[in-house]
Scaffold this active site. Structure first.
Site: not given
Length: 338
Positions: A20, A91, A157, A161
């Site tokens: 991404i 970010n 992860y 997040k």
């Protein structure tokens, strides 16, 4: 001066060597922006710079490990010296471990958290040190639907997040308290076809895969550009699965628990055995000097979505709401005439 030259901005993209981040750098380049490329992998960074240049942007390669706050601060200094004041900071960089929680060591967990969570904190700190005195700028946090709902095999992860969501909301309220014209937004992405499934630390018997449906990273890159052009919006839900994941987590978490316990393991594993020599980017970049350029797309391009009506609707929610109100008013008028 052309309109494109007039609107040229200085944009920082972390994790710009692949996935991404790479797609986002190219998307900003297409509007003529100067794009600072922050990542660890030299091969991927060099290729990303070529992509940015080919798309019409001005690249600046700044090798950086975002887990190192001093390195991020030095990178921001260099960007402003060589490109000018930073307008947008994205970010995106992360690293993680695919494994049951009980199979992850404390050192692996700490490293994934330092990159994926603290990397966002460090980037936000560096951006705000420069944007707040100028009272302008936008910070974009590349989040995930998994930042609103945890799933099996991705505790490192999901934890990072979720942490990003909490700290970003805190910063947002502080900026509003100040009356600042610096804006910070979160984008919640669905499963995306990136190289991460080939280079993260994987302790599963198979190569992992994104939870279907899977999207192409270029779609996420365009979403980042759009969000930068509408910075006052605090959050963006990107893709149909993001919507039902977040709503499911809020409205019926017990059902989500049962569903994910039953399907979350096999749904995240492809049919391909994990290679014994698979690259791992947790401690060192998988695309180091002389290494492989992984690019933006992963191994699942043959089944990745390139469009989604929800993304269009998210961008035009105001117009859709107005259309809905007009429709309701029309129906009310017809009913009143009966």
């Amino acid at each position: 001066m052309t309109q494109q030259e007039h609107s040229r901005r200085v944009v920082v993209v972390t994790g710009a060597s692949g996935g991404i981040g790479r797609a986002t750098a190219v998307a900003f380049a297409r509007r003529g922006d100067a794009v600072a490329l922050l990542a660890r992998g030299e091969t991927g960074l060099a290729a990303a710079a070529d992509d940015v240049r080919a798309a019409g942007g001005t690249p600046l390669v700044v090798p950086t490990d975002v887990s190192d706050a001093e390195a991020v601060e030095a990178a921001a200094d260099r960007v402003e010296r060589e490109l000018g004041p930073i307008d947008v900071w994205c970010n995106i960089a992360f690293s993680t471990v695919f494994a049951p929680f009980t199979d992850i060591t404390p050192q692996e967990y700490a490293r994934a958290t330092q990159v994926t969570y603290l990397g966002f904190v460090h980037g936000t700190m560096a951006a705000l040190r420069r944007m707040r005195p100028r009272n302008r700028g936008a910070i974009l946090q590349a989040g995930s639907a998994l930042g609103r709902r945890g799933i099996p095999l991705q505790s490192a992860y999901c934890g990072a997040k979720h942490a990003i969501k909490g700290f970003t909301e805190s910063v947002l309220t502080e900026l509003r308290h100040e009356g600042s014209d610096v804006h910070i937004s979160q984008l919640y992405f669905p499963g995306v076809n990136t190289p991460q499934f080939e280079w993260v630390l994987n302790k599963l018997p198979k190569i992992p895969q994104p939870v279907a449906p899977v999207y192409q990273p270029e779609l996420m890159g365009r979403a980042m550009v759009h969000a930068s052009e509408h910075p006052r919006r605090r959050a963006w839900w990107i893709g149909i699965p993001t919507v039902y994941t977040i709503l499911g987590a809020e409205l019926w978490p017990q059902f989500m628990d049962r569903y994910l316990a039953g399907s979350g393991y096999q749904g995240q594993m492809s049919g391909t055995d994990r290679p014994a020599d698979a690259p791992v980017n947790l401690w060192e970049p998988a695309d180091g000097a002389g290494g492989r350029d992984f690019g933006a797309e992963g191994r699942y391009s043959d089944r990745a979505w390139t469009r989604d009506p929800q993304i269009w609707a998210s961008r035009h929610h105001g117009a859709l709401a107005a259309t809905g109100l007009v429709g309701l008013a029309g129906l009310a008028s017809l009913w009143a005439r009966r």
